[in-house]
Design an enzyme around this catalytic site. Sequence first.
Site, mmCIF file in Angstrom:
data_model
loop_
_atom_site.group_PDB
_atom_site.id
_atom_site.type_symbol
_atom_site.label_atom_id
_atom_site.label_comp_id
_atom_site.label_asym_id
_atom_site.label_seq_id
_atom_site.Cartn_x
_atom_site.Cartn_y
_atom_site.Cartn_z
ATOM 1 N N PRO A 106 -6.453 7.522 22.529
ATOM 2 C CA PRO A 106 -6.819 7.942 21.177
ATOM 3 C C PRO A 106 -5.999 7.199 20.121
ATOM 4 C CG PRO A 106 -5.954 9.791 22.472
ATOM 5 C CD PRO A 106 -5.824 8.574 23.324
ATOM 6 N N GLY A 110 0.278 8.650 18.084
ATOM 7 C CA GLY A 110 1.627 8.383 18.570
ATOM 8 C C GLY A 110 1.651 7.976 20.030
ATOM 9 N N GLY A 112 0.690 4.892 21.136
ATOM 10 C CA GLY A 112 0.843 3.441 21.298
ATOM 11 C C GLY A 112 -0.467 2.687 21.371
ATOM 12 N N SER A 113 -1.547 3.278 20.823
ATOM 13 C CA SER A 113 -2.858 2.627 20.925
ATOM 14 C C SER A 113 -2.846 1.212 20.335
ATOM 15 C CB SER A 113 -3.886 3.531 20.244
ATOM 16 O OG SER A 113 -4.890 2.803 19.651
ATOM 17 N N SER A 114 -2.277 1.042 19.147
ATOM 18 C CA SER A 114 -2.336 -0.292 18.518
ATOM 19 C C SER A 114 -1.516 -1.299 19.318
ATOM 20 C CB SER A 114 -1.867 -0.236 17.057
ATOM 21 O OG SER A 114 -0.553 0.245 16.980
ATOM 22 N N ALA A 115 -0.365 -0.888 19.822
ATOM 23 C CA ALA A 115 0.460 -1.805 20.632
ATOM 24 C C ALA A 115 -0.238 -2.137 21.948
ATOM 25 C CB ALA A 115 1.831 -1.179 20.905
ATOM 26 N N ALA A 116 -0.908 -1.145 22.545
ATOM 27 C CA ALA A 116 -1.584 -1.387 23.828
ATOM 28 C C ALA A 116 -2.760 -2.348 23.648
ATOM 29 C CB ALA A 116 -2.060 -0.056 24.425
ATOM 30 N N ASP A 157 7.482 0.780 20.847
ATOM 31 C CA ASP A 157 6.088 0.901 21.315
ATOM 32 C C ASP A 157 5.668 -0.318 22.116
ATOM 33 O OD1 ASP A 157 5.800 3.274 19.993
ATOM 34 O OD2 ASP A 157 3.878 2.746 19.090
HETATM 35 O O1 PMV Z 1 4.158 7.152 16.457
HETATM 36 P P1 PMV Z 1 4.503 6.180 17.531
HETATM 37 O O2 PMV Z 1 4.256 6.618 18.907
HETATM 38 O O3 PMV Z 1 3.987 4.805 17.225
HETATM 39 O O4 PMV Z 1 6.098 6.059 17.563
HETATM 40 C C1 PMV Z 1 6.876 5.705 16.479
HETATM 41 C C2 PMV Z 1 8.309 5.750 16.879
HETATM 42 C C3 PMV Z 1 9.266 5.739 15.713
HETATM 43 O O5 PMV Z 1 10.559 5.847 16.263
HETATM 44 C C4 PMV Z 1 9.006 6.932 14.790
HETATM 45 C C5 PMV Z 1 9.148 4.471 14.894
HETATM 46 C C6 PMV Z 1 9.640 3.235 15.624
HETATM 47 O O6 PMV Z 1 9.377 2.140 15.077
HETATM 48 O O7 PMV Z 1 10.303 3.324 16.654
#
Ligand code: PMV
Length: 320
Positions: A106, A110, A112-116, A157
């Site tokens: 999804p 939070g 990691g969709s965009s990084a994945a 991420d």
């Molecule tokens: O929201 P996510 O899962 O992309 O995680 C962000 C993690 C933070 O520590 C809030 C930001 C970061 O750059 O590490």
Amino acid sequence: MNPARTSVHGARTGIGRAHAKSILLGEHAVVYGTPAIAVPLHALDLTVRVTERADEQLHLRSALFTGSAADAPQRLHPLVTAIHAALALTTSAPIGLDVEIDSAIPFERGLGSSAAVAAGIARAIGDLTETPLDPEAVHDVVMAAETIAHGRSSGLDGRAVASDVPIRFRGGEVTPVPVGAPLTFVLADSGHEGSTAEAVGAVRELRETFPSRVDGIIGRLGGIVEESLDRFAAGDVPALGALMDEAHSLLTELEVSDATLDRLVAAARGAGAAGAKLTGGGRGGCVLALAPDAARAADLETMLRDAGATRTWQTTVETA
Ligand code: PMV
């Protein structure tokens, strides 16, 4: 030409995969140089398939948008950046591509969709051009995309979606986390999108207003991560749960939780979770609960859905 890299029409193709991640401990504080721990979510993954085009056009096909990359909505700009970054690392000749993304991860939760997506693109383009990218090159592509998606990020991420095992991350350095017993987690979606960039900005502002209080919280969040390492090694579920609970309170003090996340955390604890907390940027997104044992995870999922979670998933971190 390798037939495995050829489509039915004879065009070259490449495949890349990546999975979601969940931050177990240390989010937000990690932006200020303290350590964090993230676990892979193998159950939520994506596949990117790239096929070379006869023209030099870039064409996207995903759940969010299908069409020319030039017309892609802003939320897909990181993905387009990843394609260009990966092409720049693999070929000097201009090529056109159809890029198809099939994702179970999804968005904006939070996870990691965009990084994945960016990692999957890097691997797929490496596969198509027969110049597989090493982990550092994949990470460079992911960071190019993440900078567009989230502004300056810690880089956690990008490392977490590319690692098959839990990692400790600090200041860009990654080490695997030994785990002494299988740990089963339940993730619950609050149903609300979270904006990591906005939440990170809010913490920065809070720190400017109350520097010593916020630095104290950041320091303790980092301390929790260091304390947790022995607990992971011992497979000590109750102690890990207690550390997750404390981390959630501290994240609440950083004002990155919200009423829905707090309600789901309370429901998880009421349903017998060893511990529960928000995961990732917060202000929407997901809650992560540690099941006392694998057999209780399904009940925990049911109770979290009864408490309003729109979706739930289970994942087990195996001993390593
Ligand atoms: O929201 P996510 O899962 O992309 O995680 C962000 C993690 C933070 O520590 C809030 C930001 C970061 O750059 O590490």
